[in-house]
Scaffold this motif. Sequence first.
Motif, PDB file in Angstrom:
ATOM      1  N   ASP A 299       0.817  -1.211   0.000  1.00 21.27           N
ATOM      2  CA  ASP A 299       0.000   0.000   0.000  1.00 21.27           C
ATOM      3  C   ASP A 299       0.852   1.263   0.000  1.00 21.27           C
ATOM      4  N   GLY A 300       2.132   1.126  -0.348  1.00 24.47           N
ATOM      5  CA  GLY A 300       3.049   2.263  -0.342  1.00 24.47           C
ATOM      6  C   GLY A 300       2.685   3.317  -1.383  1.00 24.47           C
ATOM      7  N   GLN A 301       3.032   4.564  -1.074  1.00 25.73           N
ATOM      8  CA  GLN A 301       2.713   5.670  -1.975  1.00 25.73           C
ATOM      9  C   GLN A 301       3.475   5.577  -3.285  1.00 25.73           C
ATOM     10  N   ARG A 302       4.556   4.846  -3.293  1.00 19.61           N
ATOM     11  CA  ARG A 302       5.324   4.654  -4.530  1.00 19.61           C
ATOM     12  C   ARG A 302       4.423   4.176  -5.661  1.00 19.61           C
ATOM     13  N   TRP A 303       3.489   3.290  -5.342  1.00 17.38           N
ATOM     14  CA  TRP A 303       2.674   2.652  -6.374  1.00 17.38           C
ATOM     15  C   TRP A 303       1.502   3.514  -6.814  1.00 17.38           C
ATOM     16  N   ASP A 304       1.346   4.689  -6.188  1.00 15.84           N
ATOM     17  CA  ASP A 304       0.372   5.659  -6.686  1.00 15.84           C
ATOM     18  C   ASP A 304       0.897   6.384  -7.917  1.00 15.84           C
ATOM     19  N   VAL A 305       2.208   6.368  -8.114  1.00 12.39           N
ATOM     20  CA  VAL A 305       2.829   7.061  -9.247  1.00 12.39           C
ATOM     21  C   VAL A 305       2.497   6.294 -10.525  1.00 12.39           C
ATOM     22  N   PHE A 306       1.927   6.988 -11.482  1.00 13.12           N
ATOM     23  CA  PHE A 306       1.429   6.352 -12.706  1.00 13.12           C
ATOM     24  C   PHE A 306       2.495   5.537 -13.408  1.00 13.12           C
ATOM     25  N   ARG A 307       3.667   6.103 -13.612  1.00 13.01           N
ATOM     26  CA  ARG A 307       4.708   5.408 -14.379  1.00 13.01           C
ATOM     27  C   ARG A 307       5.254   4.179 -13.671  1.00 13.01           C
ATOM     28  N   LEU A 308       4.969   4.039 -12.377  1.00  9.52           N
ATOM     29  CA  LEU A 308       5.538   2.945 -11.614  1.00  9.52           C
ATOM     30  C   LEU A 308       4.566   1.784 -11.407  1.00  9.52           C
ATOM     31  N   ASN A 309       3.256   2.040 -11.524  1.00  9.34           N
ATOM     32  CA  ASN A 309       2.320   0.947 -11.270  1.00  9.34           C
ATOM     33  C   ASN A 309       1.959   0.204 -12.550  1.00  9.34           C
ATOM     34  N   ASN A 310       1.227  -0.887 -12.405  1.00 10.34           N
ATOM     35  CA  ASN A 310       0.969  -1.782 -13.537  1.00 10.34           C
ATOM     36  C   ASN A 310       0.047  -1.182 -14.590  1.00 10.34           C
ATOM     37  N   MET A 311      -0.752  -0.170 -14.223  1.00 10.56           N
ATOM     38  CA  MET A 311      -1.687   0.417 -15.185  1.00 10.56           C
ATOM     39  C   MET A 311      -0.967   1.093 -16.355  1.00 10.56           C
ATOM     40  N   ALA A 312       0.299   1.446 -16.173  1.00  5.81           N
ATOM     41  CA  ALA A 312       1.043   2.188 -17.193  1.00  5.81           C
ATOM     42  C   ALA A 312       2.055   1.334 -17.932  1.00  5.81           C
ATOM     43  N   HIS A 313       1.970   0.023 -17.760  1.00  6.32           N
ATOM     44  CA  HIS A 313       2.942  -0.871 -18.389  1.00  6.32           C
ATOM     45  C   HIS A 313       2.247  -1.860 -19.327  1.00  6.32           C
ATOM     46  N   ASN A 314       3.060  -2.478 -20.180  1.00  9.05           N
ATOM     47  CA  ASN A 314       2.546  -3.437 -21.166  1.00  9.05           C
ATOM     48  C   ASN A 314       2.314  -4.794 -20.519  1.00  9.05           C
ATOM     49  N   THR A 315       1.309  -4.818 -19.660  1.00 12.68           N
ATOM     50  CA  THR A 315       1.030  -6.031 -18.907  1.00 12.68           C
ATOM     51  C   THR A 315      -0.456  -6.095 -18.588  1.00 12.68           C
ATOM     52  N   LEU A 316      -0.828  -7.000 -17.714  1.00 10.90           N
ATOM     53  CA  LEU A 316      -2.222  -7.190 -17.333  1.00 10.90           C
ATOM     54  C   LEU A 316      -2.524  -6.525 -15.992  1.00 10.90           C
ATOM     55  N   THR A 317      -3.755  -6.055 -15.854  1.00  8.25           N
ATOM     56  CA  THR A 317      -4.277  -5.606 -14.566  1.00  8.25           C
ATOM     57  C   THR A 317      -5.568  -6.376 -14.313  1.00  8.25           C
ATOM     58  N   ILE A 318      -5.697  -6.935 -13.114  1.00  2.10           N
ATOM     59  CA  ILE A 318      -6.868  -7.738 -12.766  1.00  2.10           C
ATOM     60  C   ILE A 318      -7.654  -7.033 -11.651  1.00  2.10           C
ATOM     61  N   ASN A 319      -8.928  -6.850 -11.877  1.00  2.00           N
ATOM     62  CA  ASN A 319      -9.827  -6.231 -10.896  1.00  2.00           C
ATOM     63  C   ASN A 319      -9.348  -4.857 -10.446  1.00  2.00           C
ATOM     64  N   LYS A 320      -8.727  -4.146 -11.366  1.00  4.16           N
ATOM     65  CA  LYS A 320      -8.244  -2.778 -11.132  1.00  4.16           C
ATOM     66  C   LYS A 320      -7.226  -2.706  -9.988  1.00  4.16           C
ATOM     67  N   GLY A 321      -6.638  -3.857  -9.633  1.00  5.75           N
ATOM     68  CA  GLY A 321      -5.727  -3.903  -8.497  1.00  5.75           C
ATOM     69  C   GLY A 321      -4.267  -3.791  -8.886  1.00  5.75           C
ATOM     70  N   ARG A 322      -3.443  -3.607  -7.878  1.00 11.07           N
ATOM     71  CA  ARG A 322      -1.990  -3.561  -8.064  1.00 11.07           C
ATOM     72  C   ARG A 322      -1.431  -4.973  -8.175  1.00 11.07           C
ATOM     73  N   HIS A 323      -0.315  -5.094  -8.895  1.00  9.14           N
ATOM     74  CA  HIS A 323       0.447  -6.337  -8.824  1.00  9.14           C
ATOM     75  C   HIS A 323       0.914  -6.554  -7.382  1.00  9.14           C
ATOM     76  N   LEU A 324       1.076  -7.785  -6.987  1.00  8.63           N
ATOM     77  CA  LEU A 324       1.541  -8.079  -5.634  1.00  8.63           C
ATOM     78  C   LEU A 324       3.033  -7.799  -5.519  1.00  8.63           C
ATOM     79  N   VAL A 325       3.392  -6.970  -4.570  1.00  6.83           N
ATOM     80  CA  VAL A 325       4.787  -6.548  -4.413  1.00  6.83           C
ATOM     81  C   VAL A 325       5.697  -7.735  -4.119  1.00  6.83           C
ATOM     82  N   ASN A 326       5.244  -8.647  -3.273  1.00 11.66           N
ATOM     83  CA  ASN A 326       6.085  -9.778  -2.864  1.00 11.66           C
ATOM     84  C   ASN A 326       5.948 -10.984  -3.788  1.00 11.66           C
TER      85      ASN A 326
END
Length: 353
Positions: A183-210
């Motif tokens: 839940d770190g603020q780092r992942w609120d940054v658009f360029r750093l989270n999965n929504m801005a990358h060439n990958t999948l997002t499931i249920n609008k959630g973040r990738h699991l950090v661990n």
Amino acid sequence: ALESALGTDGGLSYDPGFMHSARFMQYMTAPSGDSFCFYDSPITAESNMMMFWFAKKTNDLSILSLEKKYLEEADTRFAEDRLLPSLIIFASDIDFNEIKAPKDSFWFNKGETPVYIYREGWQNATDTYLGLKGGSPSTSHGHMDAGSFVFEKDGVRWAMDLGMQAYYNLENKGIDLWNMNQDGQRWDVFRLNNMAHNTLTINKGRHLVNSFAPITKIFMSDDLKGGQVNLSSTFANSLKGAIRTIQLDNENNLVISDCMSTQEEKDAEVMWVMVTSADAKVIDQRSIELSKNGKKMLLTVDSSITVTMKTWSNEPKIFFDSPNPGTIRIGFETTVPQNTEETFNLQLKTLNN
């Protein structure tokens, strides 16, 4: 410094992986001159004087094939230019006429951040280039980009990564950039989270950090080029399993297969994203046309369930995000029912003008 002063480096250069560093740097540079800029990497590749040290140490001048091109350009940018004087030392007895291109077209490494590269050639800006990665957001300087890829063909980077956002630009706005918890603020940054990358997002959630996504298969032949990434750990909270296979066909068109299994009592909202600087037009319920620099490609989706083709803006929605001019995201959204296995087959194919 250790070798010249003491006659030995104490075995540092034999540390696992160290002597492969230069070849890794070389393969991370695409024919366009941009890098495979995953994690906190800048987009544009630069000349690096350390490559000359590696070439001399390994007695392999092919490591310098791109460096030779850099030095022939008047506007070359140097990495760590404060160390530029060392170039005079490291290159002092190298015969530039003996520098040849590498013979191989493939790179693959395992480790904390597994990466696969195919580079069609070393001479032309129009050569095809495919890079894909697995790994974990928990890695130093990591992003939520497991399963992401970059793709160049005919002189155009069709699938791109937005690259890093400058640390100071975030830290001076009070962003806790180095809190890498789920839940770190780092992942609120658009360029750093999965929504801005060439990958999948499931249920609008973040990738699991661990999580950790290994590259489980690689294809390194003239007829089959690419790899397979196991994303099951990445989505362990929302899917039973997920396998992504990224390949090039015999005409170097991009082929992606995403196979996922949903949980027994939970549907999965799927967002499939590819970032591009090309112009995009939704053609029909299964395809999007891309165009750039007089070239065209068609992205098509084949699946047993209905998808909605989409384009998304990359304009910042939060005050601390950097603008991303000239770029958009394309892809599709759909919902996979509970207790279902579904495969989405996509192709990015050249269109004849």
